[in-house]
Design an enzyme around this catalytic site. Structure first.
Site, PDB file in Angstrom:
ATOM      1  N   LYS A 252      -0.639  14.399 -22.418  1.00 24.33           N
ATOM      2  CA  LYS A 252      -0.357  14.397 -23.860  1.00 24.33           C
ATOM      3  C   LYS A 252      -0.441  15.813 -24.409  1.00 24.33           C
ATOM      4  O   LYS A 252       0.376  16.241 -25.205  1.00 24.33           O
ATOM      5  CB  LYS A 252      -1.398  13.543 -24.601  1.00 24.33           C
TER       6      LYS A 252
ATOM      7  N   HIS B  64      13.120 -10.625  -1.150  1.00 23.29           N
ATOM      8  CA  HIS B  64      14.423 -10.101  -0.758  1.00 23.29           C
ATOM      9  C   HIS B  64      14.557  -8.629  -1.092  1.00 23.29           C
ATOM     10  O   HIS B  64      15.661  -8.090  -1.140  1.00 23.29           O
ATOM     11  CB  HIS B  64      15.517 -10.933  -1.428  1.00 23.29           C
TER      12      HIS B  64
ATOM     13  N   GLU C  81      -5.745   2.276 -14.890  1.00 25.48           N
ATOM     14  CA  GLU C  81      -6.353   3.155 -15.890  1.00 25.48           C
ATOM     15  C   GLU C  81      -7.879   2.997 -15.873  1.00 25.48           C
ATOM     16  O   GLU C  81      -8.614   3.930 -16.172  1.00 25.48           O
ATOM     17  CB  GLU C  81      -5.789   2.849 -17.285  1.00 25.48           C
TER      18      GLU C  81
END
Ligand code: G6P
Length: 528
Positions: free
Chosen positions: A455, A351, A322
């Site tokens: 938003k 793994h 950000e």
């Protein structure tokens, strides 16, 4: 490079901080002296800008804000006496409140003590508290913490079913700097509703951490919540772990916040030095610059070899991405900056994806986080003379070596133990490295204009949903394009299809009929 030369390089570039017993090794980043020399002007600029930032410059120009998280650990640095006072008082208020909660002086109406916490927040108001809880909460914490960091009803229900018999002794912390972010607001309303269903007085269980004067602040004060702690304007969400945002939940869990501050302060002193080789944040930023050519061409994989640091990479994802992920530089040029961050923990991830890291697309650099102390107390021998901690340590060294053989670079950060001081120091180190790097590539690391677009679009969808429901109320059965026409949104057929499909799957009275594989054939109506 042969073994002797590598060993020399290790020693030439090793950074060690005596007080923190902290090591940083960037010897396995394959830069040379000419790169370092070429970077000097950028480093000098970053040192200077960082200094101005700490002194209260408007380091976040488009929001016209100071960037003051460094003052939190050394209030003497604050640019005004009022800010200094506010910092000191907030920590004292948190400690006073927390000790009353722990002693039972402040207690829920129907119990002697609070036993649990629901912490509601998102982004910077969740990731730090989550990381720190996972890293530092003691086994027998005075209060157990649970998080709502999303608007997911099923996630919220899962928490409610776990806590249903304990809600009456659960403290709710609502954390939101702006006090207007939808997710924490939704979480708060869901929790208020759950309290109401059990005839519990929500206000007698609630605490807010928010900017003074925000919507949340007004709710908390008008409803007489137990306490409200301030989140100052000059602390950004992603650098707020060492403010009330992180400290209210941490202190309630019995984590020593003064030690976190002390570790951060010590790291701040080290990372303030305007000299590359004795400044670990500058060394990190230089290594990042080298890895991705100053353009984020390589991803930062962060692998702590310690379960309790599992959420560090997630926390860093916001701090780094950000801050650095920006379209434009400070002069307005399009630059598309950023560094992608991912990782969970070692050896577990060996793994999962280390196969690709060693042999596949070479688009990353690794950061190993090594913890010298395996565990408190002695260890059983798994093989003769070998413990599971020896294995973990061997896995880290082995992976570092195996990557290097394939010309895949790595940084290794080593701390003695996971404790409040070292966690505070790690947070401070990365905050400063991100700040440095931001100045080196000339971007504003302290705003987040790109978050707004999503938003805004979400708010538009919710408005559209209201319009669509109005249209359906007035009509028997309509095709999607008819609905779009009548709602005055002819371009929004796809959005309307998606929201109707969602509503029809959630007992909201919407029926969709037709061929689901051919959305344009669908007709929508309201039940009954
Ligand atoms: O603390 P709040 O104001 O609720 O903000 C929570 C988060 O949401 C925003 O969208 C920002 O992108 C984040 O930087 C911030 O941490």
């Amino acid at each position: 490079m042969d073994a002797a030369a590598l060993w020399q390089r290790y020693q030439d570039w090793l950074y060690y901080h005596e007080g923190l017993e902290f090591y940083l090794d960037i010897s396995r980043m394959r830069f040379d002296d000419s790169f370092v020399a070429a970077m000097q002007p950028k480093l000098d600029k970053a040192f200077k800008e960082m200094d101005a930032l700490e002194k209260g410059a408007i380091a976040n120009p488009d929001e016209n804000r100071m960037v003051g998280h460094y003052w939190l650990r050394n209030p003497e640095l604050a640019p005004t006496p009022e800010i200094k006072q506010e910092i000191i008082e907030t920590v004292e208020q948190i400690e006073a409140f927390v000790s009353k909660i722990h002693s039972g002086e402040i207690h829920p109406p129907d119990a002697r003590k609070f036993t649990d916490i629901i912490s509601i927040g998102i982004g910077g108001s969740a990731l730090g508290p989550e990381f720190v809880a996972e890293a530092l909460a003691p086994d027998n914490a005075p209060l157990d913490i649970h998080f709502i960091d999303n608007s997911d009803p099923a996630g919220i229900d899962r928490l409610f079913s776990k806590l249903k018999d304990r809600l009456y002794r659960t403290l709710v912390i609502v954390i939101s700097k702006s006090g207007g972010t939808p997710e924490p607001r939704n979480g708060m309303i869901e929790v208020q509703n759950a309290y109401a269903k059990q005839n519990l007085n929500f206000s007698a269980h609630a605490v807010a951490v928010t900017g003074t004067g925000s919507k949340l602040y007004n709710v908390a004060t008008s409803e007489n919540w137990l306490a409200t702690f301030p989140m100052p304007d000059w602390v950004g969400g992603r650098t707020s772990e060492l403010s009330a945002v992180g400290f209210v939940p941490a202190a309630l869990q019995g984590i020593d916040i003064r030690e976190m501050l002390a570790g951060a302060k010590e790291m701040d002193i080290a990372t303030r030095k305007p000299d590359l080789k004795t400044n670990p944040a500058a060394l990190l930023a230089l290594a990042w610059y080298f890895a991705g050519n100053g353009r984020g061409e390589k991803d930062m994989v962060v692998l702590p070899y310690k379960d309790s640091l599992l959420l560090f990479s997630r926390y860093l994802q916001q701090l780094v991405m950000e801050s650095l992920g920006k379209e434009k530089d400070l002069d307005g040029n399009i630059v598309y900056q950023g560094i992608a961050v991912y990782g969970n923990k070692g050896s577990t991830d060996q793994h999962a994806y280390v196969q690709q890291l060693r042999e596949g697309v070479p688009n990353f650099f690794m950061t190993f986080i090594e913890v010298l102390e395996d565990r408190q107390g002695s260890s059983v021998e798994i093989d003769p003379g070998v413990t599971s901690g020896d294995y973990l340590s061997g896995f880290l060294q082995g992976t570092r070596q195996a990557l290097y053989e394939k010309k895949r670079d790595s940084i290794t950060v080593t701390i003695p133990q996971v404790n409040p001081r070292t966690v505070g120091a790690l947070i401070a180190l990365y905050e400063r490295a991100v700040g440095f790097y931001g100045f080196m590539v000339n971007i504003n690391a302290y705003h987040q204009p790109g978050v707004e677009a999503g938003k805004k679009a979400a708010a538009e969808i919710l408005d559209l949903q209201k319009k669509v429901m109005e249209v359906l109320k007035e009509n028997a059965s309509l095709s999607l394009s008819e609905i779009a026409e009548k709602a005055g949104q002819p371009d929004q057929v796809e959005a309307i299809y998606k929201l109707l499909r969602h509503l029809s799957n959630n007992d909201r009275g919407v029926i969709l009929q037709g061929n689901l594989a051919q959305p344009s054939s669908l007709k929508a109506s309201l039940q009954g």
